[in-house]
Design a protein around this motif. Sequence first.
Motif, PDB file in Angstrom:
ATOM      1  N   THR A 291      -8.808  -3.272  -0.525  1.00 34.27           N
ATOM      2  CA  THR A 291      -9.890  -2.561  -1.282  1.00 34.27           C
ATOM      3  C   THR A 291     -10.111  -3.298  -2.746  1.00 34.27           C
ATOM      4  OG1 THR A 291      -9.236  -0.380  -0.332  1.00 34.27           O
ATOM      5  CG2 THR A 291     -10.572  -0.475  -2.280  1.00 34.27           C
ATOM      6  N   ARG A 292     -11.368  -3.697  -3.037  1.00 31.52           N
ATOM      7  CA  ARG A 292     -11.663  -4.005  -4.356  1.00 31.52           C
ATOM      8  C   ARG A 292     -12.277  -2.999  -5.211  1.00 31.52           C
ATOM      9  NH1 ARG A 292     -16.149  -6.834  -6.785  1.00 31.52           N
ATOM     10  NH2 ARG A 292     -17.581  -6.768  -4.951  1.00 31.52           N
ATOM     11  N   VAL A 293     -11.781  -2.864  -6.501  1.00 28.35           N
ATOM     12  CA  VAL A 293     -12.212  -1.778  -7.188  1.00 28.35           C
ATOM     13  C   VAL A 293     -12.975  -2.635  -8.073  1.00 28.35           C
ATOM     14  CG1 VAL A 293     -11.700  -0.022  -9.120  1.00 28.35           C
ATOM     15  CG2 VAL A 293      -9.980  -0.681  -7.027  1.00 28.35           C
ATOM     16  N   PHE A 294     -14.265  -2.059  -8.541  1.00 29.23           N
ATOM     17  CA  PHE A 294     -15.272  -2.494  -9.243  1.00 29.23           C
ATOM     18  C   PHE A 294     -15.755  -1.224 -10.173  1.00 29.23           C
ATOM     19  CE2 PHE A 294     -19.415  -0.821  -7.843  1.00 29.23           C
ATOM     20  CZ  PHE A 294     -18.838  -0.389  -6.444  1.00 29.23           C
ATOM     21  N   THR A 295     -16.141  -1.824 -11.572  1.00 25.21           N
ATOM     22  CA  THR A 295     -16.313  -0.659 -12.573  1.00 25.21           C
ATOM     23  C   THR A 295     -17.559  -0.596 -13.347  1.00 25.21           C
ATOM     24  OG1 THR A 295     -15.186  -2.040 -14.127  1.00 25.21           O
ATOM     25  CG2 THR A 295     -13.955  -0.086 -12.942  1.00 25.21           C
TER      26      THR A 295
ATOM     27  N   LYS B  39     -14.099   0.272  -4.012  1.00 22.20           N
ATOM     28  CA  LYS B  39     -13.955   1.513  -4.622  1.00 22.20           C
ATOM     29  C   LYS B  39     -14.579   1.319  -6.018  1.00 22.20           C
ATOM     30  CE  LYS B  39      -9.857   3.457  -6.018  1.00 22.20           C
ATOM     31  NZ  LYS B  39      -8.570   4.147  -5.693  1.00 22.20           N
ATOM     32  N   PHE B  40     -15.672   2.242  -6.195  1.00 20.23           N
ATOM     33  CA  PHE B  40     -16.194   2.314  -7.573  1.00 20.23           C
ATOM     34  C   PHE B  40     -15.278   3.204  -8.756  1.00 20.23           C
ATOM     35  CE2 PHE B  40     -19.742   4.438 -10.057  1.00 20.23           C
ATOM     36  CZ  PHE B  40     -19.589   3.281 -11.059  1.00 20.23           C
ATOM     37  N   GLY B  41     -14.825   2.410  -9.374  1.00 23.99           N
ATOM     38  CA  GLY B  41     -13.882   2.833 -10.445  1.00 23.99           C
ATOM     39  C   GLY B  41     -12.357   3.253  -9.705  1.00 23.99           C
ATOM     40  N   PRO B  42     -11.458   3.460 -10.693  1.00 26.45           N
ATOM     41  CA  PRO B  42     -10.271   3.892  -9.960  1.00 26.45           C
ATOM     42  C   PRO B  42     -10.096   5.220  -9.482  1.00 26.45           C
ATOM     43  CG  PRO B  42     -10.268   3.886 -12.445  1.00 26.45           C
ATOM     44  CD  PRO B  42     -11.580   3.453 -12.178  1.00 26.45           C
TER      45      PRO B  42
END
Lengths: 303, 191
Positions: A291-295, B39-42
């Motif tokens: 899983t890649r987390v993007f912000t 995943k969008f944000g932690p």
Amino acid sequence: MKEEFSKFANNIRLTPSQKDDAKTKYNGVCKKLHTSYYDTSYDGSTKFLFGSYKTKTNVRPITENQDVDVLFKIPKTTYEKFKAYSSNGPSALLQEVKKILSEKYTTTDNIKTWGKVVKITFADKTHNVEVLPAFEKEDGTFKIPNSENGGSWENFNPRGQIDRFNSSNTVTDGLTADLTRMIKTWVDNTSTCNYKSYKLLEDVIAFLNSNFKSGATYSEYSSVVKSFFKYLSNHCSEGLKNHAKTAFDRAVKAYDFEKEDKPKEASETWRKVFGSEFPLISSNPAKEQNTRVFTNPSLPYGY
Amino acid sequence: MAIKTLNKTEIELLTNEYPKLRYDVGKNVIKGILPFNLKFGPDGVVIIDQYEIEIDLNNVSEFGIPIIKETSNRIVEIAAKKGIPPIDLHLNSMNGSMCIIIPPKAKERYPNGFDLKELLRHIEEHLYWISYFEKYNKTPWKTYGHGDLGYLQLYLEDKIKYTSDFKEHFSCKSRPEFRRKIKELKKTYDL
């Protein structure tokens, strides 16, 4: 599941030798009748195939419940002769047809009449033929005998559904036939599921008239099947509802497994719907990425 | 629009990190399946999904964005299922391509022009947005409005930073013309 649906669709199609066997049997029946009722040599024009052998939506494995439905066009004089009978002309016609066929199918094959048909059950129990002696009217519809309740002559128009099927199958580039075969396989794999072929085909045509109108690729078949079961759950009789809902739930599960890159679990779940003709995948591929987390995503735009 | 062809490093990137995507040298397009696990944000939602896409490298914008299409019609079907027009899922109404970014922002995300690795990550995030909407009937982050509204929203987001982009988009040649356009758009969109 592109590969698996492609294989599955192929697994449930009749093989060329099975098709040839069916053809030999129904032509044999009609040729015998033609020789008795006409002076001309048999060229197939007095035969009218309908049902799943006409639409080629019959499925493997072949069972003895899969009959070839064929009309034999009787001469006008024969129709008028039996129509003039004071008591149960339809029954007398069916008995005559049975008698003619008994001359050819003698020892091991079984011939019975009931209702509207004469059924020839062959020794190998496959591609049994149900022949309806019928008089073709000028408008292309038929008069067929019904020997029950004292006998009557009924109107019959098999061309209507065949035309609707052909039209849908052309527009959807073969999806109509593929989906029909897949759903028939589901029916065969679902005990106590009573879903008549005629109704099944009508439902598939109606569904594809508003979904996947121009067909679908094999990679979309999981989505097609899932959507069909949802449609069926909302459009079927009470007796079929629970079966359709169970199939829909399983299809959703299989679809989600596929999206989660778990083809093994997806194939196992599709097997619960379709049985062992659906190819089984023995293991999942190694995870391609974690899983890649993007912000800070870019905002979609439109014009 | 410019033509961009992939170099050896970029082709290796596809082979090693995106094995379901293929570069068709003859047609100069990248085509195939783009899987993602994002995943969008932690604290966000994990979505694992995949789409069939086609990236046409014969039509790359001055900011490095090629024409990108979703080829299995899934986005159109999601829009139909939700009862909304495809443009609301950011499909170009003219050619069906995906509208993944407003041009002035593309300059920021792609300061050096075309960047395949960044582009594929960008497309994954855009498709995350689509899948999230499909699953939850709401968007995981806001979007710019269509056409002129998007440019007005961009200007209002940072008036100093995006004044020149706004002027350029609407061909405003003078300050009074620029002010008139702002006023007109604010009235039109009730902002």
